[in-house]
Design an enzyme around this catalytic site. Structure first.
Site, PDB file in Angstrom:
ATOM      1  N   ASP A  65       0.847  -1.212   0.000  1.00  0.00           N
ATOM      2  CA  ASP A  65       0.000   0.000   0.000  1.00  0.00           C
ATOM      3  C   ASP A  65       0.872   1.248   0.000  1.00  0.00           C
ATOM      4  O   ASP A  65       0.640   2.182  -0.766  1.00  0.00           O
ATOM      5  CB  ASP A  65      -0.913   0.028   1.242  1.00  0.00           C
ATOM      6  CG  ASP A  65      -2.128  -0.880   1.081  1.00  0.00           C
ATOM      7  OD1 ASP A  65      -2.429  -1.270  -0.059  1.00  0.00           O
ATOM      8  OD2 ASP A  65      -2.766  -1.194   2.106  1.00  0.00           O
ATOM      9  N   GLY A  66       1.885   1.262   0.865  1.00  0.00           N
ATOM     10  CA  GLY A  66       2.779   2.428   0.932  1.00  0.00           C
ATOM     11  C   GLY A  66       3.618   2.550  -0.327  1.00  0.00           C
ATOM     12  O   GLY A  66       3.766   3.635  -0.897  1.00  0.00           O
TER      13      GLY A  66
ATOM     14  N   ARG B 222       2.965   1.636  -3.268  1.00  0.00           N
ATOM     15  CA  ARG B 222       2.178   2.061  -4.447  1.00  0.00           C
ATOM     16  C   ARG B 222       2.136   3.581  -4.569  1.00  0.00           C
ATOM     17  O   ARG B 222       2.126   4.116  -5.684  1.00  0.00           O
ATOM     18  CB  ARG B 222       0.757   1.481  -4.359  1.00  0.00           C
ATOM     19  CG  ARG B 222       0.787   0.032  -4.730  1.00  0.00           C
ATOM     20  CD  ARG B 222      -0.497  -0.709  -4.533  1.00  0.00           C
ATOM     21  NE  ARG B 222      -0.230  -2.092  -4.905  1.00  0.00           N
ATOM     22  CZ  ARG B 222      -0.816  -3.155  -4.386  1.00  0.00           C
ATOM     23  NH1 ARG B 222      -1.735  -3.014  -3.464  1.00  0.00           N
ATOM     24  NH2 ARG B 222      -0.485  -4.363  -4.795  1.00  0.00           N
TER      25      ARG B 222
ATOM     26  N   ARG C  81      11.057  24.099 -31.969  1.00  0.00           N
ATOM     27  CA  ARG C  81      11.022  23.461 -33.293  1.00  0.00           C
ATOM     28  C   ARG C  81      10.073  24.231 -34.235  1.00  0.00           C
ATOM     29  O   ARG C  81       8.908  24.448 -33.905  1.00  0.00           O
ATOM     30  CB  ARG C  81      10.536  22.011 -33.145  1.00  0.00           C
ATOM     31  CG  ARG C  81      10.180  21.323 -34.425  1.00  0.00           C
ATOM     32  CD  ARG C  81      11.378  21.033 -35.286  1.00  0.00           C
ATOM     33  NE  ARG C  81      11.019  20.250 -36.476  1.00  0.00           N
ATOM     34  CZ  ARG C  81      11.756  20.206 -37.578  1.00  0.00           C
ATOM     35  NH1 ARG C  81      12.900  20.880 -37.655  1.00  0.00           N
ATOM     36  NH2 ARG C  81      11.367  19.478 -38.587  1.00  0.00           N
TER      37      ARG C  81
ATOM     38  N   GLN D 227      -2.688  23.789 -33.556  1.00  0.00           N
ATOM     39  CA  GLN D 227      -3.669  23.465 -32.518  1.00  0.00           C
ATOM     40  C   GLN D 227      -3.534  22.027 -32.014  1.00  0.00           C
ATOM     41  O   GLN D 227      -3.691  21.751 -30.819  1.00  0.00           O
ATOM     42  CB  GLN D 227      -5.086  23.696 -33.051  1.00  0.00           C
ATOM     43  CG  GLN D 227      -6.126  23.622 -31.936  1.00  0.00           C
ATOM     44  CD  GLN D 227      -7.529  23.767 -32.466  1.00  0.00           C
ATOM     45  OE1 GLN D 227      -7.946  23.044 -33.376  1.00  0.00           O
ATOM     46  NE2 GLN D 227      -8.279  24.699 -31.924  1.00  0.00           N
TER      47      GLN D 227
ATOM     48  N   ILE E  34       5.567  14.494 -30.069  1.00  0.00           N
ATOM     49  CA  ILE E  34       5.784  15.928 -30.283  1.00  0.00           C
ATOM     50  C   ILE E  34       7.226  16.189 -30.725  1.00  0.00           C
ATOM     51  O   ILE E  34       7.504  17.136 -31.461  1.00  0.00           O
ATOM     52  CB  ILE E  34       5.411  16.717 -28.993  1.00  0.00           C
ATOM     53  CG1 ILE E  34       3.886  16.686 -28.798  1.00  0.00           C
ATOM     54  CG2 ILE E  34       5.933  18.160 -29.020  1.00  0.00           C
ATOM     55  CD1 ILE E  34       3.401  17.214 -27.464  1.00  0.00           C
ATOM     56  N   HIS E  35       8.152  15.327 -30.312  1.00  0.00           N
ATOM     57  CA  HIS E  35       9.553  15.469 -30.722  1.00  0.00           C
ATOM     58  C   HIS E  35       9.809  14.943 -32.139  1.00  0.00           C
ATOM     59  O   HIS E  35      10.946  15.035 -32.637  1.00  0.00           O
ATOM     60  CB  HIS E  35      10.483  14.728 -29.756  1.00  0.00           C
ATOM     61  CG  HIS E  35      10.759  15.467 -28.477  1.00  0.00           C
ATOM     62  ND1 HIS E  35       9.810  15.630 -27.491  1.00  0.00           N
ATOM     63  CD2 HIS E  35      11.876  16.085 -28.021  1.00  0.00           C
ATOM     64  CE1 HIS E  35      10.338  16.306 -26.494  1.00  0.00           C
ATOM     65  NE2 HIS E  35      11.583  16.602 -26.786  1.00  0.00           N
TER      66      HIS E  35
ATOM     67  N   GLU F  47       5.066  -3.408  -8.144  1.00  0.00           N
ATOM     68  CA  GLU F  47       4.209  -3.041  -6.998  1.00  0.00           C
ATOM     69  C   GLU F  47       2.739  -3.399  -7.315  1.00  0.00           C
ATOM     70  O   GLU F  47       1.811  -2.783  -6.807  1.00  0.00           O
ATOM     71  CB  GLU F  47       4.383  -1.554  -6.656  1.00  0.00           C
ATOM     72  CG  GLU F  47       4.495  -1.243  -5.162  1.00  0.00           C
ATOM     73  CD  GLU F  47       5.812  -1.670  -4.510  1.00  0.00           C
ATOM     74  OE1 GLU F  47       6.728  -2.136  -5.222  1.00  0.00           O
ATOM     75  OE2 GLU F  47       5.924  -1.555  -3.277  1.00  0.00           O
TER      76      GLU F  47
HETATM   77  C1  LIG Z   1      12.409  -3.894 -12.759  1.00  0.00           C
HETATM   78  C2  LIG Z   1      11.636  -4.750 -11.814  1.00  0.00           C
HETATM   79  C3  LIG Z   1      11.814  -4.594 -10.452  1.00  0.00           C
HETATM   80  C4  LIG Z   1      11.091  -5.384  -9.550  1.00  0.00           C
HETATM   81  N1  LIG Z   1      11.319  -5.226  -8.223  1.00  0.00           N
HETATM   82  C5  LIG Z   1      10.706  -6.033  -7.349  1.00  0.00           C
HETATM   83  C6  LIG Z   1      10.993  -5.961  -5.959  1.00  0.00           C
HETATM   84  O1  LIG Z   1      11.799  -5.127  -5.528  1.00  0.00           O
HETATM   85  N2  LIG Z   1      10.381  -6.822  -5.124  1.00  0.00           N
HETATM   86  C7  LIG Z   1       9.489  -7.744  -5.582  1.00  0.00           C
HETATM   87  O2  LIG Z   1       8.961  -8.505  -4.783  1.00  0.00           O
HETATM   88  N3  LIG Z   1       9.184  -7.829  -6.879  1.00  0.00           N
HETATM   89  C8  LIG Z   1       9.768  -7.023  -7.775  1.00  0.00           C
HETATM   90  N4  LIG Z   1       9.477  -7.126  -9.113  1.00  0.00           N
HETATM   91  C9  LIG Z   1       8.489  -8.114  -9.551  1.00  0.00           C
HETATM   92  C10 LIG Z   1       7.161  -7.459  -9.923  1.00  0.00           C
HETATM   93  O3  LIG Z   1       6.512  -6.945  -8.784  1.00  0.00           O
HETATM   94  C11 LIG Z   1       6.306  -8.501 -10.658  1.00  0.00           C
HETATM   95  O4  LIG Z   1       6.943  -8.767 -11.911  1.00  0.00           O
HETATM   96  C12 LIG Z   1       4.892  -8.005 -10.882  1.00  0.00           C
HETATM   97  O5  LIG Z   1       4.177  -7.910  -9.668  1.00  0.00           O
HETATM   98  C13 LIG Z   1       4.087  -8.922 -11.813  1.00  0.00           C
HETATM   99  O6  LIG Z   1       4.158 -10.244 -11.379  1.00  0.00           O
HETATM  100  P1  LIG Z   1       4.648 -11.386 -12.389  1.00  0.00           P
HETATM  101  O7  LIG Z   1       5.864 -10.903 -13.099  1.00  0.00           O
HETATM  102  O8  LIG Z   1       4.697 -12.647 -11.622  1.00  0.00           O
HETATM  103  O9  LIG Z   1       3.486 -11.419 -13.456  1.00  0.00           O
HETATM  104  P2  LIG Z   1       2.331 -12.497 -13.589  1.00  0.00           P
HETATM  105  O10 LIG Z   1       1.640 -12.640 -12.263  1.00  0.00           O
HETATM  106  O11 LIG Z   1       2.879 -13.704 -14.252  1.00  0.00           O
HETATM  107  O12 LIG Z   1       1.345 -11.746 -14.582  1.00  0.00           O
HETATM  108  C14 LIG Z   1       1.402 -11.848 -16.003  1.00  0.00           C
HETATM  109  C15 LIG Z   1       0.187 -11.126 -16.567  1.00  0.00           C
HETATM  110  O13 LIG Z   1      -1.033 -11.735 -16.072  1.00  0.00           O
HETATM  111  C16 LIG Z   1      -1.818 -10.788 -15.378  1.00  0.00           C
HETATM  112  N5  LIG Z   1      -2.444 -11.413 -14.203  1.00  0.00           N
HETATM  113  C17 LIG Z   1      -1.848 -12.208 -13.269  1.00  0.00           C
HETATM  114  N6  LIG Z   1      -2.737 -12.554 -12.323  1.00  0.00           N
HETATM  115  C18 LIG Z   1      -3.914 -11.969 -12.657  1.00  0.00           C
HETATM  116  C19 LIG Z   1      -5.217 -11.942 -12.064  1.00  0.00           C
HETATM  117  N7  LIG Z   1      -5.470 -12.565 -10.916  1.00  0.00           N
HETATM  118  N8  LIG Z   1      -6.176 -11.216 -12.670  1.00  0.00           N
HETATM  119  C20 LIG Z   1      -5.924 -10.563 -13.832  1.00  0.00           C
HETATM  120  N9  LIG Z   1      -4.711 -10.545 -14.442  1.00  0.00           N
HETATM  121  C21 LIG Z   1      -3.726 -11.245 -13.861  1.00  0.00           C
HETATM  122  C22 LIG Z   1      -0.820  -9.702 -14.944  1.00  0.00           C
HETATM  123  O14 LIG Z   1      -1.473  -8.468 -14.689  1.00  0.00           O
HETATM  124  C23 LIG Z   1       0.121  -9.660 -16.129  1.00  0.00           C
HETATM  125  O15 LIG Z   1      -0.447  -8.891 -17.153  1.00  0.00           O
HETATM  126  C24 LIG Z   1      10.176  -6.346 -10.034  1.00  0.00           C
HETATM  127  C25 LIG Z   1       9.984  -6.499 -11.412  1.00  0.00           C
HETATM  128  C26 LIG Z   1      10.709  -5.719 -12.296  1.00  0.00           C
HETATM  129  C27 LIG Z   1      10.480  -5.900 -13.778  1.00  0.00           C
END
Ligand SMILES: Cc1cc2nc3c(=O)[nH]c(=O)nc-3n(C[C@H](O)[C@H](O)[C@H](O)COP(=O)(O)OP(=O)(O)OC[C@H]3O[C@@H](n4cnc5c(N)ncnc54)[C@H](O)[C@@H]3O)c2cc1C
Length: 220
Positions: free
Chosen positions: A70-71, A73, A98, A109, A171-172, A197
């Site tokens: 929550d925080g 986000r 430009r 516009q 725009i660029h 998150e």
């Molecule tokens: C640069 C980067 C930094 C990150 N840092 C952290 C970190 O510090 N700590 C950490 O814990 N994680 C971290 N993550 C992980 C990140 O939080 C997850 O990748 C993210 O939450 C998505 O989970 P997933 O990759 O398992 O996707 P998946 O759960 O496999 O989802 C794949 C797709 O299915 C959809 N989906 C999945 N479940 C549902 C559902 N119930 N209903 C509808 N749609 C659904 C998703 O929205 C997505 O479009 C990081 C990821 C990246 C890329």
């Protein structure tokens, strides 16, 4: 999970020493954006953790993770607002400099309306982010929850950042696609805010759950 039968109530949080045997990291991931921030996977293979490393109470792990999200986000909403602000300012400045067909493109516009839409969405996202931060502060003293405000701010700000950075790049013109200007980086960096998150899809699940909660939701 310390008690799998209890499902989410059977999850506990621990502080894990990164030097523990069985703790491993992957190599740094090569990413589309946010390249100033390193990203690795971590692996825990039969790692032993002393009971003294329990964070909070046994069974509170899911609650701790959810309140951390929550925080967090609100932080990602602020990140999206920051990325979009840089893109907006770059686009505004470029539109004045430009010249095409004998005048600055800011005289067309269509470009002015792009910038008006960008400013409007950016303002809305900034206000939602501040409202969520204020709700978090209020919860500290008055109790209650701020999950709805945080989720709404993160979802809107993340999607706004896609639209604003796309328009800023447009725009660029051709320069927007090159690395001479910051907007291609803004465009790439914005993408992550819809993923980490909690993805935008999961945010809609959270927001819908709040709307349909028995207690009802006072919006505003
Ligand atoms: C640069 C980067 C930094 C990150 N840092 C952290 C970190 O510090 N700590 C950490 O814990 N994680 C971290 N993550 C992980 C990140 O939080 C997850 O990748 C993210 O939450 C998505 O989970 P997933 O990759 O398992 O996707 P998946 O759960 O496999 O989802 C794949 C797709 O299915 C959809 N989906 C999945 N479940 C549902 C559902 N119930 N209903 C509808 N749609 C659904 C998703 O929205 C997505 O479009 C990081 C990821 C990246 C890329």
């Amino acid at each position: 999970m310390t008690d799998p039968a209890q499902k989410t109530r059977g999850i506990s949080a621990f502080i894990v020493d990164a030097e523990s045997p069985g703790f491993d990291r992957s190599r740094h991931q090569v990413k589309l954006g946010v390249n100033a921030s390193g990203t690795v996977e971590i692996f825990l293979t039969d790692v032993r953790v002393p009971a003294a490393n329990l964070l909070g109470k046994e069974g509170d792990g899911f609650k701790i993770a959810m309140s951390t999200l929550d925080g967090g986000r609100i932080g990602i909403a602020a990140q999206a607002v920051g990325i979009a602000t840089e893109a907006f300012e770059a686009a505004l400045s470029y539109s004045k400099a430009r010249r095409a067909f004998g005048k600055p493109i800011s005289d067309f516009q269509v470009i002015r309306f792009y910038l008006a839409d960008m400013a409007t969405e950016l303002d809305a996202a900034r206000l939602l982010t501040r409202r969520a931060a204020a709700a978090k502060d209020r919860v500290k003293t008055e109790g209650g929850r701020y999950g709805f405000e945080a989720a709404v701010a993160k979802l809107f700000a993340a999607e706004m950042a896609q639209r604003v950075t796309t328009k800023a790049l447009q725009i660029h013109g051709g320069y927007g696609y090159t690395k001479e200007y910051p907007v291609e980086r803004n465009f790439r960096d914005a993408r992550i805010t819809e993923i980490y998150e909690g993805t935008s899809e999961i945010h809609r699940v959270i927001i819908a759950r709040e709307i349909f909660r028995d207690a009802g939701l006072a919006i505003g």
